[in-house]
Design a protein around this motif. Sequence first.
Motif, short mmCIF file in Angstrom:
data_model
loop_
_atom_site.label_atom_id
_atom_site.label_comp_id
_atom_site.label_asym_id
_atom_site.label_seq_id
_atom_site.Cartn_x
_atom_site.Cartn_y
_atom_site.Cartn_z
N HIS A 1 -18.76 -10.27 -11.26
CA HIS A 1 -19.55 -9.13 -10.82
C HIS A 1 -18.62 -7.99 -10.44
N LYS A 2 -18.77 -6.87 -11.11
CA LYS A 2 -17.95 -5.70 -10.80
C LYS A 2 -18.56 -4.94 -9.64
N LYS A 3 -17.72 -4.63 -8.65
CA LYS A 3 -18.26 -3.86 -7.54
C LYS A 3 -17.23 -2.86 -7.03
N VAL A 4 -17.74 -1.82 -6.44
CA VAL A 4 -16.92 -0.77 -5.85
C VAL A 4 -16.48 -1.25 -4.47
N VAL A 5 -15.22 -0.96 -4.13
CA VAL A 5 -14.70 -1.31 -2.81
C VAL A 5 -14.25 -0.03 -2.12
N LEU A 6 -14.73 0.19 -0.92
CA LEU A 6 -14.33 1.31 -0.08
C LEU A 6 -14.08 0.72 1.30
N ALA A 7 -12.79 0.58 1.68
CA ALA A 7 -12.47 -0.10 2.93
C ALA A 7 -11.13 0.39 3.46
N ASP A 8 -10.93 0.24 4.78
CA ASP A 8 -9.61 0.54 5.33
C ASP A 8 -8.64 -0.54 4.83
N PHE A 9 -7.32 -0.27 4.96
CA PHE A 9 -6.33 -1.19 4.43
C PHE A 9 -6.46 -2.60 5.00
N ARG A 10 -6.68 -2.71 6.29
CA ARG A 10 -6.76 -4.05 6.92
C ARG A 10 -7.95 -4.84 6.38
N THR A 11 -9.09 -4.20 6.25
CA THR A 11 -10.27 -4.88 5.74
C THR A 11 -10.08 -5.24 4.27
N ALA A 12 -9.53 -4.32 3.49
CA ALA A 12 -9.29 -4.59 2.07
C ALA A 12 -8.32 -5.75 1.89
N ALA A 13 -7.26 -5.79 2.71
CA ALA A 13 -6.29 -6.88 2.62
C ALA A 13 -6.92 -8.22 2.97
N ARG A 14 -7.88 -8.21 3.89
CA ARG A 14 -8.53 -9.44 4.34
C ARG A 14 -9.64 -9.89 3.39
N LYS A 15 -10.49 -8.96 2.99
CA LYS A 15 -11.68 -9.32 2.21
C LYS A 15 -11.48 -9.25 0.69
N HIS A 16 -10.49 -8.48 0.25
CA HIS A 16 -10.26 -8.28 -1.19
C HIS A 16 -8.77 -8.42 -1.48
N ALA A 17 -8.16 -9.48 -0.96
CA ALA A 17 -6.71 -9.64 -0.99
C ALA A 17 -6.10 -9.50 -2.39
N LEU A 18 -6.63 -10.19 -3.37
CA LEU A 18 -6.04 -10.14 -4.71
C LEU A 18 -6.14 -8.75 -5.33
N LEU A 19 -7.28 -8.12 -5.19
CA LEU A 19 -7.48 -6.78 -5.72
C LEU A 19 -6.57 -5.78 -5.00
N PHE A 20 -6.49 -5.89 -3.69
CA PHE A 20 -5.66 -5.00 -2.88
C PHE A 20 -4.19 -5.13 -3.26
N GLN A 21 -3.70 -6.34 -3.36
CA GLN A 21 -2.29 -6.57 -3.71
C GLN A 21 -1.99 -6.09 -5.13
N LYS A 22 -2.94 -6.25 -6.03
CA LYS A 22 -2.74 -5.85 -7.42
C LYS A 22 -2.54 -4.34 -7.55
N HIS A 23 -3.25 -3.56 -6.76
CA HIS A 23 -3.24 -2.12 -6.91
C HIS A 23 -2.44 -1.37 -5.85
N LEU A 24 -2.06 -2.02 -4.77
CA LEU A 24 -1.34 -1.36 -3.69
C LEU A 24 -0.01 -0.80 -4.20
N GLY A 25 0.26 0.46 -3.89
CA GLY A 25 1.52 1.07 -4.26
C GLY A 25 1.58 1.62 -5.67
N LYS A 26 0.52 1.53 -6.42
CA LYS A 26 0.55 2.01 -7.79
C LYS A 26 0.11 3.47 -7.92
N THR A 27 -0.35 4.07 -6.86
CA THR A 27 -0.84 5.44 -6.96
C THR A 27 0.23 6.48 -6.66
N VAL A 28 1.34 6.07 -6.03
CA VAL A 28 2.41 7.02 -5.69
C VAL A 28 3.74 6.47 -6.19
#
Length: 72
Positions: A1-28
């Motif tokens: 299921h594809k879903k949009v995620v809008l969360a602060d870093f701490r919540t994203a790291a906790r609830k969407h760990a794999l997605l957060f780690q995959k994309h963290l640091g790739k925007t800069v």
Amino acid sequence: HKKVVLADFRTAARKHALLFQKHLGKTVPVADGKFAALAATLANSGLFVYVPKGVRLELPLHSVAWFTGPAP
């Protein structure tokens, strides 16, 4: 299921760990310059936004942050 995620870093790291780690640091990338690299290095809080490819939002995303003092 594809879903949009809008969360602060701490919540994203906790609830969407794999997605957060995959994309963290790739925007800069470091190649964007020393100030962009410094900002990326020092960033320990922020907003994580993920919109899966092909997903179209009907309404804009909106976030408000209040900073009342030093981070814990």
